[in-house]
Design an enzyme around this catalytic site. Sequence first.
Site, mmCIF file in Angstrom:
data_model
loop_
_atom_site.group_PDB
_atom_site.id
_atom_site.type_symbol
_atom_site.label_atom_id
_atom_site.label_comp_id
_atom_site.label_asym_id
_atom_site.label_seq_id
_atom_site.Cartn_x
_atom_site.Cartn_y
_atom_site.Cartn_z
ATOM 1 N N GLU A 1 -16.251 -5.009 3.541
ATOM 2 C CA GLU A 1 -15.837 -5.199 4.934
ATOM 3 C C GLU A 1 -17.054 -5.345 5.850
ATOM 4 O O GLU A 1 -17.969 -4.535 5.810
ATOM 5 C CB GLU A 1 -14.999 -3.974 5.331
ATOM 6 C CG GLU A 1 -14.495 -3.944 6.735
ATOM 7 C CD GLU A 1 -13.638 -5.134 7.078
ATOM 8 O OE1 GLU A 1 -13.882 -5.696 8.148
ATOM 9 O OE2 GLU A 1 -12.752 -5.499 6.292
ATOM 10 N N SER B 1 0.655 6.430 2.939
ATOM 11 C CA SER B 1 1.324 7.361 3.860
ATOM 12 C C SER B 1 2.571 7.976 3.230
ATOM 13 O O SER B 1 3.250 7.344 2.418
ATOM 14 C CB SER B 1 1.751 6.636 5.134
ATOM 15 O OG SER B 1 0.643 6.167 5.841
ATOM 16 N N SER C 1 4.543 -1.519 4.318
ATOM 17 C CA SER C 1 4.872 -2.893 4.693
ATOM 18 C C SER C 1 5.050 -3.736 3.433
ATOM 19 O O SER C 1 4.244 -3.643 2.506
ATOM 20 C CB SER C 1 3.770 -3.496 5.549
ATOM 21 O OG SER C 1 3.659 -2.775 6.754
ATOM 22 N N GLU D 1 -4.936 8.300 18.555
ATOM 23 C CA GLU D 1 -5.484 9.665 18.585
ATOM 24 C C GLU D 1 -6.497 9.868 17.452
ATOM 25 O O GLU D 1 -7.538 10.509 17.642
ATOM 26 C CB GLU D 1 -4.347 10.687 18.475
ATOM 27 C CG GLU D 1 -3.479 10.788 19.734
ATOM 28 C CD GLU D 1 -2.581 9.569 19.973
ATOM 29 O OE1 GLU D 1 -2.284 8.848 18.995
ATOM 30 O OE2 GLU D 1 -2.196 9.337 21.130
ATOM 31 N N GLN E 1 0.834 -1.201 0.000
ATOM 32 C CA GLN E 1 0.000 0.000 0.000
ATOM 33 C C GLN E 1 0.868 1.250 0.000
ATOM 34 O O GLN E 1 1.744 1.383 0.854
ATOM 35 C CB GLN E 1 -0.897 0.004 1.237
ATOM 36 C CG GLN E 1 -1.876 1.164 1.266
ATOM 37 C CD GLN E 1 -2.741 1.142 2.512
ATOM 38 O OE1 GLN E 1 -2.268 1.374 3.605
ATOM 39 N NE2 GLN E 1 -4.019 0.851 2.335
ATOM 40 N N GLY E 2 0.636 2.145 -0.936
ATOM 41 C CA GLY E 2 1.387 3.401 -0.985
ATOM 42 C C GLY E 2 0.492 4.579 -0.687
ATOM 43 O O GLY E 2 0.104 5.316 -1.603
#
Lengths: 342, 394
Positions: free
Chosen positions: B244, B129, B161, B376, B126-127
């Site tokens: 999901e 962040s 990851s 958070e 996954q790209g």
Amino acid sequence: MDLMPNGEQDEIAATVAAFLVDRVPVVGRGREHVVSGPEIDAGIWTECAELGWLSLGLPESAGGVGYSLVEEMMLFRELGRGVVPGPFLPGVLAAHLAAAAGDLDLASTIASGAVKVALGTPIGPVSIGATVAGDLSVTHVDDAALVLVCDDRSAALVSIDSCDVDQIDPVEGSITTGHGRADQVRATVHVDAATEPIFVRGLVLAAAAATGVAEAVLELAVAHACERVQFGKPIGTYQAIKHRCSDMKVGADGANAQASYAAVCVRDGIGAWATEAAIAKYVADEAARLNCEGAVQIHGAMGFTSEALPHRYVYRAHLLGRTLASRAALLDRIIGRDMARA
Amino acid sequence: MDLDFTPDERAFRDEVRAWLADHVPTEPRPHGDGPDSREFDLAWQRAQYDGGWAGISWPAEFGGRGLSTIQQLIWYEEYASADAPWIGACFVGINHGGPTLIARADDEQKSFHLPRILRGDVVWCQGFSEPEAGSDLANIKTRAVVDGDELVVTGQKIWTSFANMADYQELLLRTDPESSRHKGLTWVICDMSAPGITTRPISTLDRGAEFCEVFYDEVRIPISNVVGDIGDGWSVAMSTLSLERGTGFMAEIIDTTKTIDDLIELARHRTGPDGRRPLIADDEYARRLAALKAEITTLRSMAYRAISRNRRAGQPGPEGSMLRLGYGNLLQSMARLAMDMLGTDALVYIDRFRSGGWSGMWLRSFASGMGGGTFEIQRNIIGERVLGLPRDRS
């Protein structure tokens, strides 16, 4: 598998909530910390009994409405939300006890509200059976004729006159409370837990009441956080407040989910149902306590007054946390480590 | 309200249990995150594909098993009970990239990629962040310029990851240089072997090596790899939620329940702080363990409620953040308790996939406050989208 309430169950809860908002609204106590006069208005008590609140889960063959512990759990969540006074918990449990013991007349008399029952939480070792002996913390003393005493092995009803109850000035001033001692008192009726798990039922219903407290006091905190403006913004904008409310929500939702799961397990005899009930009581008491602390803090100085509403929930959470079983006793049950019997 | 399973559902559970008993690999996942672990993860995915169990939430028309919500729940419960392997490098393809393709890709993209993901031929990463776009994901700066029928990509992604072993990447880019925030983004399939891509592993405090930075130096990606429309990338990235139902979470909860049972067992056999009696005889340890057991049991009940609610609603709501937050906190307190119980025996590093890997598990637990959105951010979501508290951001 469906752990959400069905339409009928939602309707029961909505009906109860509407009645309570209309007839027994939650008010600040001002200077009146302790109730004077009857714990609950006699007319309202009778109406609640007529609505079937004391016999909701009792089989129709025993004069009840014929629902189950699940619907009772939803009723007690509303009673907790409304910090309602009155001996609902011992009344419901005592009707089950009498019915399980085969005394249907007594069951229906209790369910009709005509005979009120107090709740005796054991202080130290108490023997419960055909005779009852030991020290008791007695709640809902006002106008009660009987005391329900139970533990994980058995449950009994004894006459309140034989328990030598001394009333105290209770922190939870809307519930009449005292210390009692049963000295080899003969039980009116008794039943062992294998026949009817009164204590476990009580854990689920007390958990539901604490869940209601946790939810309602969170709603007060959220409403205040949306309304109260400081530094030019509603204080709920600030993460110090917002995040505390979020943690309170996780606790309240967990309590509700576990009370629901436990109620279904006890009703249907699924899995380790007695442990599920102990867990429900423990997490609900924790959520109620933490959410009351949070709500008082979020209300600021107003939260310390007896004019704002959070104090009503603080008192109720304090009482529920000492009803039927303490935090330490629940944790010992959960881990399978019963100190009292070791 | 009930916890009953129908005769069909019970028969399905028996079928799942029997298959898993025969097919779950007996050897542990290889240590580290090199080629061995890639092969291990893909081989297990292939085994599930051959057995007809790949893509349990994917619709059958795309090669998935198309299980109902309750069947998915049963699958994950049995999966964890059978000690089936962590999904590892196949996570993004199966749970994120694949479902996004199903929701938004064109027929050509689907027919090329979906079978490869299901068969365990390829690893996706996954790209999303970036160094300046973490919790504030909409601050994406990696840019793509249209040049003929290609996008030319320059910039950097981070916390990716398995980038070092991935074949494809779901890449979120800024295609409109004048745009800001959620607008002007594009979701594209990036071939990780394209010239101009450099990956650099980032070692983590638990000695993991799956984390990477990925650098893009004028990487050319065919426009035919864009999923959805150019400029519509944010909505494409969010569409993964369409399949999901929150059922996968049950596997994690059951795994952790077993870990807590192991910890309780350890407390029965390890000597406690008084040097004589077992740890379980000590009030503090016994009650901390009991509280953990109560919390994981409660999370299970919350997951059942969430699954029940999602099934009615057809998709998950913001309530999922409550499970993430509660579960992350639980993992951290569980790991802390294990460290307290072990005393100086906790000084030895043992990988979390090996028996007795408590120190590795503790080190890993720090990540549970970040992965899939920090604590958070979860609290912001709960506060704003569940409780309705006012927002303080654009």
